[in-house]
Every structure is written in C-alpha cells, then in structure tokens.
Design an enzyme around this catalytic site. Structure first.
Site, PDB file in Angstrom:
ATOM      1  N   PRO A  14       0.952  -1.266   0.017  1.00 18.66           N
ATOM      2  CG  PRO A  14      -0.837  -1.754   1.723  1.00 18.66           C
ATOM      3  CD  PRO A  14       0.517  -2.051   1.112  1.00 18.66           C
TER       4      PRO A  14
ATOM      5  N   GLY B 250       1.655   4.260   3.929  1.00 20.71           N
ATOM      6  CA  GLY B 250       2.268   3.488   5.224  1.00 20.71           C
ATOM      7  C   GLY B 250       2.253   4.300   6.488  1.00 20.71           C
TER       8      GLY B 250
ATOM      9  CB  THR C 273       5.621   1.777  14.500  1.00 17.68           C
ATOM     10  OG1 THR C 273       6.842   1.082  14.151  1.00 17.68           O
ATOM     11  CG2 THR C 273       4.521   1.242  13.792  1.00 17.68           C
TER      12      THR C 273
ATOM     13  CG  ASP D  25       8.649   1.445   8.385  1.00 22.57           C
ATOM     14  OD1 ASP D  25       9.007   0.677   7.526  1.00 22.57           O
ATOM     15  OD2 ASP D  25       9.340   1.998   9.147  1.00 22.57           O
TER      16      ASP D  25
ATOM     17  CE1 TYR E 192      12.815   3.118  14.011  1.00 27.33           C
ATOM     18  CE2 TYR E 192      10.627   2.407  13.026  1.00 27.33           C
ATOM     19  CZ  TYR E 192      11.964   2.811  12.887  1.00 27.33           C
ATOM     20  OH  TYR E 192      12.033   3.346  11.574  1.00 27.33           O
TER      21      TYR E 192
ATOM     22  CE  LYS F 105      12.470   0.687   8.714  1.00 29.35           C
ATOM     23  NZ  LYS F 105      11.879   1.055  10.030  1.00 29.35           N
TER      24      LYS F 105
ATOM     25  CG  HIS G 136      17.245   0.369  10.743  1.00 26.84           C
ATOM     26  ND1 HIS G 136      16.312   0.379  11.737  1.00 26.84           N
ATOM     27  CD2 HIS G 136      16.876   1.543  10.340  1.00 26.84           C
ATOM     28  CE1 HIS G 136      15.673   1.393  12.034  1.00 26.84           C
ATOM     29  NE2 HIS G 136      16.242   2.341  11.226  1.00 26.84           N
TER      30      HIS G 136
ATOM     31  CB  THR H  32      -3.828  12.740  17.262  1.00 29.33           C
ATOM     32  OG1 THR H  32      -3.769  13.340  16.058  1.00 29.33           O
ATOM     33  CG2 THR H  32      -2.843  13.236  18.367  1.00 29.33           C
TER      34      THR H  32
ATOM     35  NE  ARG I 153      -0.931  16.746  13.428  1.00 28.41           N
ATOM     36  CZ  ARG I 153       0.154  17.597  13.930  1.00 28.41           C
ATOM     37  NH1 ARG I 153       1.188  16.713  14.521  1.00 28.41           N
ATOM     38  NH2 ARG I 153       0.059  18.880  13.701  1.00 28.41           N
TER      39      ARG I 153
HETATM   40  N1  LIG Z   1      14.726   3.998   7.847  1.00 32.31           N
HETATM   41  C1  LIG Z   1      15.117   4.780   8.431  1.00 32.31           C
HETATM   42  O1  LIG Z   1      16.245   4.998   9.050  1.00 32.31           O
HETATM   43  C2  LIG Z   1      13.831   5.605   9.207  1.00 32.31           C
HETATM   44  C3  LIG Z   1      14.296   7.086   9.365  1.00 32.31           C
HETATM   45  C4  LIG Z   1      13.159   7.601  10.456  1.00 32.31           C
HETATM   46  C5  LIG Z   1      11.787   7.328  10.060  1.00 32.31           C
HETATM   47  N2  LIG Z   1      11.757   6.059   9.759  1.00 32.31           N
HETATM   48  C6  LIG Z   1      10.191   5.569   9.319  1.00 32.31           C
HETATM   49  O2  LIG Z   1       9.428   6.481   8.901  1.00 32.31           O
HETATM   50  C7  LIG Z   1       8.340   6.896   9.631  1.00 32.31           C
HETATM   51  C8  LIG Z   1       7.699   8.211   9.387  1.00 32.31           C
HETATM   52  O3  LIG Z   1       8.304   8.888  10.226  1.00 32.31           O
HETATM   53  P1  LIG Z   1       8.730  10.445   9.928  1.00 32.31           P
HETATM   54  O4  LIG Z   1       8.963  11.146  10.974  1.00 32.31           O
HETATM   55  O5  LIG Z   1       9.409  10.616   8.892  1.00 32.31           O
HETATM   56  O6  LIG Z   1       7.243  11.016   9.376  1.00 32.31           O
HETATM   57  P2  LIG Z   1       6.671  12.353   8.955  1.00 32.31           P
HETATM   58  O7  LIG Z   1       5.344  12.004   9.107  1.00 32.31           O
HETATM   59  O8  LIG Z   1       7.394  13.043   7.929  1.00 32.31           O
HETATM   60  O9  LIG Z   1       7.170  13.260  10.328  1.00 32.31           O
HETATM   61  C9  LIG Z   1       6.394  12.885  11.613  1.00 32.31           C
HETATM   62  C10 LIG Z   1       6.167  14.531  12.196  1.00 32.31           C
HETATM   63  O10 LIG Z   1       5.217  14.965  11.571  1.00 32.31           O
HETATM   64  C11 LIG Z   1       4.217  15.421  12.379  1.00 32.31           C
HETATM   65  N3  LIG Z   1       2.774  15.547  11.706  1.00 32.31           N
HETATM   66  C12 LIG Z   1       2.247  14.364  11.351  1.00 32.31           C
HETATM   67  N4  LIG Z   1       1.147  14.439  10.390  1.00 32.31           N
HETATM   68  C13 LIG Z   1       1.047  15.784  10.672  1.00 32.31           C
HETATM   69  C14 LIG Z   1       0.064  16.665   9.960  1.00 32.31           C
HETATM   70  N5  LIG Z   1      -1.079  16.052   9.317  1.00 32.31           N
HETATM   71  N6  LIG Z   1       0.199  18.014  10.176  1.00 32.31           N
HETATM   72  C15 LIG Z   1       1.513  18.370  10.696  1.00 32.31           C
HETATM   73  N7  LIG Z   1       2.245  17.792  11.197  1.00 32.31           N
HETATM   74  C16 LIG Z   1       2.203  16.447  11.294  1.00 32.31           C
HETATM   75  C17 LIG Z   1       4.286  14.760  13.644  1.00 32.31           C
HETATM   76  O11 LIG Z   1       3.969  15.709  14.727  1.00 32.31           O
HETATM   77  P3  LIG Z   1       3.471  15.001  16.153  1.00 32.31           P
HETATM   78  O12 LIG Z   1       4.521  14.066  16.303  1.00 32.31           O
HETATM   79  O13 LIG Z   1       3.332  16.401  16.832  1.00 32.31           O
HETATM   80  O14 LIG Z   1       2.242  14.551  15.641  1.00 32.31           O
HETATM   81  C18 LIG Z   1       5.754  14.316  13.593  1.00 32.31           C
HETATM   82  O15 LIG Z   1       6.582  15.378  14.446  1.00 32.31           O
HETATM   83  C19 LIG Z   1       8.882   6.289  10.949  1.00 32.31           C
HETATM   84  O16 LIG Z   1       7.859   6.176  12.020  1.00 32.31           O
HETATM   85  C20 LIG Z   1       9.904   5.384  10.607  1.00 32.31           C
HETATM   86  O17 LIG Z   1       8.739   4.164  10.564  1.00 32.31           O
HETATM   87  C21 LIG Z   1      12.509   5.418   8.938  1.00 32.31           C
END
Ligand SMILES: NC(=O)c1ccc[n+]([C@@H]2O[C@H](COP(=O)([O-])OP(=O)(O)OC[C@H]3O[C@@H](n4cnc5c(N)ncnc54)[C@H](OP(=O)(O)O)[C@@H]3O)[C@@H](O)[C@H]2O)c1
Length: 312
Positions: free
Chosen positions: A22, A25, A28, A52, A57, A86, A119, A266, A269
C-alpha cells in the site's frame, strides 16, 4: 481538484510476485509504548494497511498488540495488512540474521512478514548493545562483514518462505547499485528520506527502471520547522485546493511514484494524513521547482539514528 476516491488505498506491485505494498504507510517510530498502541490502532481505523516497524524502535511488541486487537475488532484479515520490520546494524553477521528476524516476528506476534529491510548499510559490532561505542563515543563498526554478506542471509529468509520481500534502507544509489547487480533476489524496496527538499530524483529513477519500490520516510520533513510543512509554495497550494500542507506533501509523494511513511500520533491526524487526493499538474510542477535542499536525518551517513523526535 481531480477526483480519485481510490487514491489513498493505492498499492504498488513488488518485484518477484511478492505481492503489493500500500502506498500510504504508517511509521511506528514512536518512543512511548502506550502512544504506540493508540496511534497504531488509530491508523488502522483511519484506513492505513501498511505498518513500518523496526527492531531498533523497541516497540514491536506494542505494535503487534495494536495490530492483533485492531484486526480482531475490525474484522480485518492478516492478508489485508502489510507489515515490515528491519534488521538492526548489530545483527548484520549472517548467523545473526535469522535469529533477529525470528525475534522480531515473535515480538510482533506474526508468522510471516511482508517485507524485511536492512535498517542501514552499516554493520556495527555484533552483540546485545544496539549502540556500541568506544570510550570516546565513536561508533564501533564491524569491519569484517559486507552488506552483500548480510543480503545473502536475508535472501535465505525469502527462500524459507518467512518473508515475502526484502529490501534496503538508508542507502545511497552508490550503495544500492552493487547489491542490485550481485543479488540473487533483487531488493524489492528501498526506504530513504525523501520530500520536496530532498527529492532523491536519481535514486527514484533507478528504482523505477529496475522495479524497486521507492519508499519515502520523512515525507513531512519529520515535522521539523522550518521545513516543507511551512514552505510557502506548499501552503499556497493547500489553500488553493482546500487541503492541509501535510496532505499536499503526501499527495505529491504518491503522484511522483513513491510509497511513503508518515507518523500521525492522534486519530485526527491519522484521518487527515489518510484523506489525500491527487493534485493538479501545475501544483506538482510548482513543488518540483522548489529549490531548497535539506536532509533532516543523518542516519544515512553513519548508521546511527540521527533523528530525535521533537518534544519527546
Ligand atoms: N529507515 C530509517 O532510518 C527511518 C528513519 C526515520 C523514520 N523512519 C520511518 O518513517 C516513519 C515516518 O516518520 P517521519 O518522522 O519520517 O514521519 P513524518 O510524517 O514525516 O513526520 C512526523 C512528524 O510530522 C508531524 N505530523 C504528522 N502528521 C502531521 C500533520 N497532518 N500536520 C502537521 N504535522 C504532522 C508529527 O507531529 P506530532 O508528532 O506532533 O504528531 C511528527 O513530528 C517512521 O515512523 C519510521 O517508521 C525510518
């Protein structure tokens, strides 16, 4: 705005007939255990079917709990969801790969995984300490192992039918190309940071050409400010099409041919981030012309997670 009700539920085919992923994603990477459970349940309720996870984590048990409860309550079958986890850097030695995979599956409470990713391409000193360092704080790498050695061990997981697809994360095009050339089972997915400030166009083109799904993390720039969520081009498009900046960024990611991971914490969101619609062509062009360049996560350079979620 173009109408397309199936937009958020789109899937992309994986190579080798390994099923479909999908495009939207749910990530987590949530430090708090109780919040992990509630956010994963909210994501499932909002419509997310792709989850994911990662050994690193430290919350696979909580994600598993949320998924089991959500599936039971919502009448959703295991086959309807797509679960990734991962392999962490300290488990790159071939003899450590299968035990690490089995331990992740046990914590998640699943008997197969849809996708297993390394990872990062960096092997750390093997052991139980996930962050091995010398007395000066420098990471202790494991120089006796190559990524290809680890990849061969991951291929056997697919041979044994325990996971349907394997892939790489936090890899550059220079790192991906030799693995792609040598692999018996080609990487099905590459997960890297990508957003309008880091479009990774060359890597995306390579992936498209070679049937690799490009899976973008940080599509909202990890929510950091200043960042793409506050970019005036994104805000103006949002105002024009009646969508929030987050919805604009997520739609752009899907329309350029990537899958993505987002982490709403939340229920509101989760619903917002799932409620995306295609953007008009001229809006895509405007986003593609943004000149700002910024990487938010340094993990790709060292293998050490370079991102501490804000406010936690
Ligand atoms: N492979 C890797 O090394 C790696 C690294 C990082 C992440 N990841 C994966 O990628 C996933 C995505 O994480 P990401 O941080 O990249 O996600 P993201 O969605 O780009 O960023 C999350 C942040 O955005 C905010 N947010 C979420 N929805 C929002 C909205 N509708 N409006 C405004 N702000 C919003 C959240 O705020 P709040 O927290 O205040 O809600 C949080 O601070 C992780 O959970 C993980 O599974 C992988």
């Amino acid at each position: 705005m173009i109408n397309s009700s199936d937009f958020p539920t789109r899937k992309m085919p994986l190579s080798h007939g390994a099923g479909h992923i999908p495009v939207l994603g749910f990530g987590t990477l949530i430090p708090d255990p109780a919040e992990t459970i509630s956010a994963a349940r909210d994501a499932l309720d909002a419509g997310f079917r792709h989850f994911d996870c990662a050994e690193r984590y430290g919350n696979e048990r909580e994600v598993g709990e949320a998924l089991q409860a959500g599936l039971a309550a919502g009448g959703i079958a295991r086959e309807d969801i797509f679960v990734t986890t991962k392999l962490w850097n300290t488990n790159h030695r071939p003899e450590r790969v299968e035990p690490a995979f089995e331990a992740s599956m046990a914590r998640l409470g699943l008997n197969y995984l849809d996708l297993y990713l390394s990872h990062t391409p960096f092997a750390f000193q093997p052991g139980d300490n996930q962050d091995p360092r010398d007395q000066n704080g420098n990471i202790l790498y494991d120089r006796g192992i190559t990524l290809l050695d680890t990849w061969r061990a991951m291929e056997t997981l697919v041979d044994h039918g325990k996971c349907r697809a394997i892939g790489l994360s936090d890899i550059s095009l220079e790192g991906l190309a030799p693995i792609y050339e040598s692999a018996r089972i080609k990487p099905a997915v590459v997960q890297v940071e990508a957003h309008p400030y880091l479009p990774e166009t060359e890597l995306l083109e390579f992936c498209k050409k070679n049937d690799i799904v490009f899976l973008a993390f940080a599509p909202l720039g990890h929510g950091m400010t200043p960042g793409p969520l506050e970019d005036p081009v994104i805000s103006a498009i949002g105002a024009r099409v009646g969508k929030t900046p987050a919805q604009v960024l997520l739609a752009w990611a899907v329309q350029r041919g990537t899958a993505l991971l987002t982490t709403p914490r939340t229920a509101a969101r989760a619903r917002e981030n799932f409620d995306i619609s295609p953007l008009p062509e001229d809006a895509l062009d405007q986003i593609n012309r943004i000149q700002t360049r910024q990487r938010f996560n340094e993990v790709v350079r060292t293998g050490s997670p370079g991102f501490i979620p804000q406010g936690r």
